[in-house]
Design a protein around this motif. Sequence first.
Motif, PDB file in Angstrom:
ATOM      1  N   LEU A 265       0.846  -1.190   0.000  1.00 17.54           N
ATOM      2  CA  LEU A 265       0.000   0.000   0.000  1.00 17.54           C
ATOM      3  C   LEU A 265       0.879   1.237   0.000  1.00 17.54           C
ATOM      4  O   LEU A 265       1.842   1.327   0.763  1.00 17.54           O
ATOM      5  CB  LEU A 265      -0.895   0.019   1.247  1.00 17.54           C
ATOM      6  N   ALA A 266       0.548   2.187  -0.876  1.00 13.91           N
ATOM      7  CA  ALA A 266       1.276   3.455  -0.910  1.00 13.91           C
ATOM      8  C   ALA A 266       0.275   4.601  -0.948  1.00 13.91           C
ATOM      9  O   ALA A 266      -0.812   4.490  -1.524  1.00 13.91           O
ATOM     10  CB  ALA A 266       2.189   3.525  -2.130  1.00 13.91           C
ATOM     11  N   SER A 267       0.660   5.690  -0.330  1.00 18.86           N
ATOM     12  CA  SER A 267      -0.135   6.907  -0.332  1.00 18.86           C
ATOM     13  C   SER A 267       0.758   8.042  -0.808  1.00 18.86           C
ATOM     14  O   SER A 267       1.889   8.194  -0.336  1.00 18.86           O
ATOM     15  CB  SER A 267      -0.655   7.196   1.084  1.00 18.86           C
ATOM     16  N   VAL A 268       0.260   8.822  -1.765  1.00 17.33           N
ATOM     17  CA  VAL A 268       1.041   9.917  -2.349  1.00 17.33           C
ATOM     18  C   VAL A 268       0.238  11.202  -2.233  1.00 17.33           C
ATOM     19  O   VAL A 268      -0.953  11.239  -2.565  1.00 17.33           O
ATOM     20  CB  VAL A 268       1.359   9.629  -3.836  1.00 17.33           C
ATOM     21  N   TRP A 269       0.887  12.259  -1.771  1.00 13.48           N
ATOM     22  CA  TRP A 269       0.273  13.573  -1.574  1.00 13.48           C
ATOM     23  C   TRP A 269       1.024  14.567  -2.460  1.00 13.48           C
ATOM     24  O   TRP A 269       2.242  14.701  -2.336  1.00 13.48           O
ATOM     25  CB  TRP A 269       0.402  13.943  -0.102  1.00 13.48           C
ATOM     26  N   THR A 270       0.302  15.230  -3.385  1.00 12.88           N
ATOM     27  CA  THR A 270       0.959  16.143  -4.313  1.00 12.88           C
ATOM     28  C   THR A 270       0.143  17.410  -4.522  1.00 12.88           C
ATOM     29  O   THR A 270      -1.034  17.334  -4.890  1.00 12.88           O
ATOM     30  CB  THR A 270       1.166  15.492  -5.705  1.00 12.88           C
ATOM     31  N   PRO A 271       0.742  18.569  -4.329  1.00 10.63           N
ATOM     32  CA  PRO A 271       0.077  19.781  -4.810  1.00 10.63           C
ATOM     33  C   PRO A 271       0.176  19.796  -6.339  1.00 10.63           C
ATOM     34  O   PRO A 271       1.103  19.219  -6.906  1.00 10.63           O
ATOM     35  CB  PRO A 271       0.896  20.916  -4.195  1.00 10.63           C
ATOM     36  N   TYR A 272      -0.797  20.429  -6.986  1.00  7.31           N
ATOM     37  CA  TYR A 272      -0.751  20.477  -8.446  1.00  7.31           C
ATOM     38  C   TYR A 272      -1.277  21.805  -8.960  1.00  7.31           C
ATOM     39  O   TYR A 272      -1.996  22.526  -8.258  1.00  7.31           O
ATOM     40  CB  TYR A 272      -1.557  19.325  -9.068  1.00  7.31           C
ATOM     41  N   GLU A 273      -0.900  22.082 -10.184  1.00 13.02           N
ATOM     42  CA  GLU A 273      -1.486  23.166 -10.970  1.00 13.02           C
ATOM     43  C   GLU A 273      -1.848  22.562 -12.316  1.00 13.02           C
ATOM     44  O   GLU A 273      -1.042  21.835 -12.914  1.00 13.02           O
ATOM     45  CB  GLU A 273      -0.501  24.314 -11.157  1.00 13.02           C
ATOM     46  N   PHE A 274      -3.056  22.843 -12.788  1.00  7.82           N
ATOM     47  CA  PHE A 274      -3.537  22.271 -14.039  1.00  7.82           C
ATOM     48  C   PHE A 274      -3.601  23.364 -15.095  1.00  7.82           C
ATOM     49  O   PHE A 274      -4.159  24.429 -14.867  1.00  7.82           O
ATOM     50  CB  PHE A 274      -4.917  21.644 -13.847  1.00  7.82           C
ATOM     51  N   TYR A 275      -3.002  23.052 -16.244  1.00 13.98           N
ATOM     52  CA  TYR A 275      -2.980  23.982 -17.372  1.00 13.98           C
ATOM     53  C   TYR A 275      -3.627  23.324 -18.580  1.00 13.98           C
ATOM     54  O   TYR A 275      -3.452  22.130 -18.820  1.00 13.98           O
ATOM     55  CB  TYR A 275      -1.541  24.360 -17.734  1.00 13.98           C
TER      56      TYR A 275
END
Length: 157
Positions: free
Chosen positions: A110-120
């Motif tokens: 099991l893995a958990s990933v947290w990422t801020p993003y900007e969508f263009y």
Amino acid sequence: MTRFATSLLLAAVLSVPALVAQAQQAPSETEAVKQTVTTFFDGMRRGDSTLVRRTLAPGAVFHGIGGRPGQPVALQTENINGFLKAVGTPHAEVWDERIKFEQVLIDANLASVWTPYEFYIGSKFSHCGYDSFQLVKLADGWKIAHIIDTRRKEKCR
């Protein structure tokens, strides 16, 4: 040295290679998890729904946390087949979700990933937020089982 102390010391010395192996494995697992997420977005940028689909676990679920300012928050379930169709349908502008890996946590499969993003869309900013990915390690590698994200147009940076 007592027989118990000698046994304890021997057990500690023998466990060092196992601890080193675990420590060496962790970065490669972290990189493998990151690669799955990166491939998901590479496929989206290329308009390659087949590549995106290969990153998904069977039964994967997408959620978005939406709502308008001043309105109650709504949990929206996205149709994965609709998403894949939209990705694979030619569009004039590249869908470019730019992420930064802030946190990758792994325990067993099991893995958990947290990422801020900007969508263009092309070079035009559309929205931002945070993505939270849950991945599972299956026979053919790390696959995305769940994505949930926030979406907003302000307070992005």
